[in-house]
Design a protein around this motif. Structure first.
Motif, PDB file in Angstrom:
ATOM      1  N   ASP A 134       0.846  -1.186   0.000  1.00  0.00           N
ATOM      2  CA  ASP A 134       0.000   0.000   0.000  1.00  0.00           C
ATOM      3  C   ASP A 134       0.883   1.237   0.000  1.00  0.00           C
ATOM      4  N   ALA A 135       0.275   2.373  -0.324  1.00  0.00           N
ATOM      5  CA  ALA A 135       0.997   3.644  -0.391  1.00  0.00           C
ATOM      6  C   ALA A 135       0.018   4.775  -0.128  1.00  0.00           C
ATOM      7  N   THR A 136       0.553   5.967   0.059  1.00  0.00           N
ATOM      8  CA  THR A 136      -0.293   7.121   0.352  1.00  0.00           C
ATOM      9  C   THR A 136      -0.793   7.816  -0.906  1.00  0.00           C
ATOM     10  N   ASP A 137      -0.251   7.476  -2.072  1.00  0.00           N
ATOM     11  CA  ASP A 137      -0.745   8.059  -3.316  1.00  0.00           C
ATOM     12  C   ASP A 137      -0.479   7.116  -4.481  1.00  0.00           C
ATOM     13  N   GLY A 138      -0.955   7.503  -5.658  1.00  0.00           N
ATOM     14  CA  GLY A 138      -0.859   6.657  -6.841  1.00  0.00           C
ATOM     15  C   GLY A 138       0.516   6.547  -7.451  1.00  0.00           C
ATOM     16  N   SER A 139       1.497   7.280  -6.915  1.00  0.00           N
ATOM     17  CA  SER A 139       2.858   7.141  -7.430  1.00  0.00           C
ATOM     18  C   SER A 139       3.712   6.262  -6.527  1.00  0.00           C
ATOM     19  N   GLY A 140       3.108   5.728  -5.467  1.00  0.00           N
ATOM     20  CA  GLY A 140       3.819   4.799  -4.592  1.00  0.00           C
ATOM     21  C   GLY A 140       4.552   5.450  -3.442  1.00  0.00           C
ATOM     22  N   THR A 141       4.207   6.691  -3.085  1.00  0.00           N
ATOM     23  CA  THR A 141       4.872   7.368  -1.978  1.00  0.00           C
ATOM     24  C   THR A 141       4.706   6.566  -0.689  1.00  0.00           C
ATOM     25  N   GLY A 142       5.815   6.264  -0.061  1.00  0.00           N
ATOM     26  CA  GLY A 142       5.805   5.526   1.189  1.00  0.00           C
ATOM     27  C   GLY A 142       5.398   4.070   1.044  1.00  0.00           C
ATOM     28  N   ALA A 143       5.604   3.492  -0.135  1.00  0.00           N
ATOM     29  CA  ALA A 143       5.179   2.115  -0.394  1.00  0.00           C
ATOM     30  C   ALA A 143       5.749   1.156   0.651  1.00  0.00           C
ATOM     31  N   ALA A 144       4.877   0.246   1.102  1.00  0.00           N
ATOM     32  CA  ALA A 144       5.295  -0.756   2.077  1.00  0.00           C
ATOM     33  C   ALA A 144       4.434  -1.992   1.907  1.00  0.00           C
ATOM     34  N   GLY A 145       5.022  -3.142   2.181  1.00  0.00           N
ATOM     35  CA  GLY A 145       4.275  -4.392   2.134  1.00  0.00           C
ATOM     36  C   GLY A 145       3.303  -4.471   3.292  1.00  0.00           C
ATOM     37  N   ILE A 146       2.122  -5.014   3.036  1.00  0.00           N
ATOM     38  CA  ILE A 146       1.143  -5.249   4.100  1.00  0.00           C
ATOM     39  C   ILE A 146       0.833  -6.733   4.123  1.00  0.00           C
ATOM     40  N   THR A 147       0.578  -7.245   5.301  1.00  0.00           N
ATOM     41  CA  THR A 147       0.335  -8.679   5.443  1.00  0.00           C
ATOM     42  C   THR A 147      -1.158  -8.945   5.390  1.00  0.00           C
TER      43      THR A 147
END
Length: 124
Positions: free
Chosen positions: A58-71
């Motif tokens: 998941d991320a905070t916007d559509g460009s992947g800002t702060g992208a991180a894996g979620i379980t």
């Protein structure tokens, strides 16, 4: 359950494709801010020569800002056999707004496709 199936939104994340590398098995970012309840990720694998490790991010916007894996609720998962359909569920309230699926191709190519299903928030 009534007509919940009719109210569900289905979004294609990854078109059916032969993925020889991770870039080819990674979807675009999808706006999930309208989702409530569970977001269901469905991965389908056809013919494959090795294995794939799937990560939901998941991320905070559509460009992947702060992208991180979620379980997902069912935990991390991999596809190691041909002709499988796998489902993982993530609670929409745990998502920061945008989601994608990353298929790390251990050895390839593999035929893959991914979609999500969720219930849109009710608005008046």
């Amino acid at each position: 359950m009534g007509n919940q199936g009719q109210a569900a939104a289905v979004v294609k994340l990854l078109d059916p494709a032969s993925a020889a590398n991770t870039a080819a098995a990674t979807s675009a970012w999808i706006d999930a801010r309208a989702a409530e309840g569970d977001i269901v990720f469905t991965n389908q694998v056809g013919a494959m020569t090795g294995s794939i490790t799937w990560t939901i991010e998941d991320a905070t916007d559509g460009s992947g800002t702060g992208a991180a894996g979620i379980t997902p609720n069912e935990g991390a998962y991999a596809s190691g056999a041909a002709n499988q359909v796998q489902k993982r569920t993530v609670n929409a309230s745990a998502v920061r707004g945008w989601v994608r699926c990353v298929g790390t191709i251990v050895t390839g190519p593999s035929l893959v496709a991914v979609n999500i299903k969720y219930h849109p928030k009710y608005t008046t």
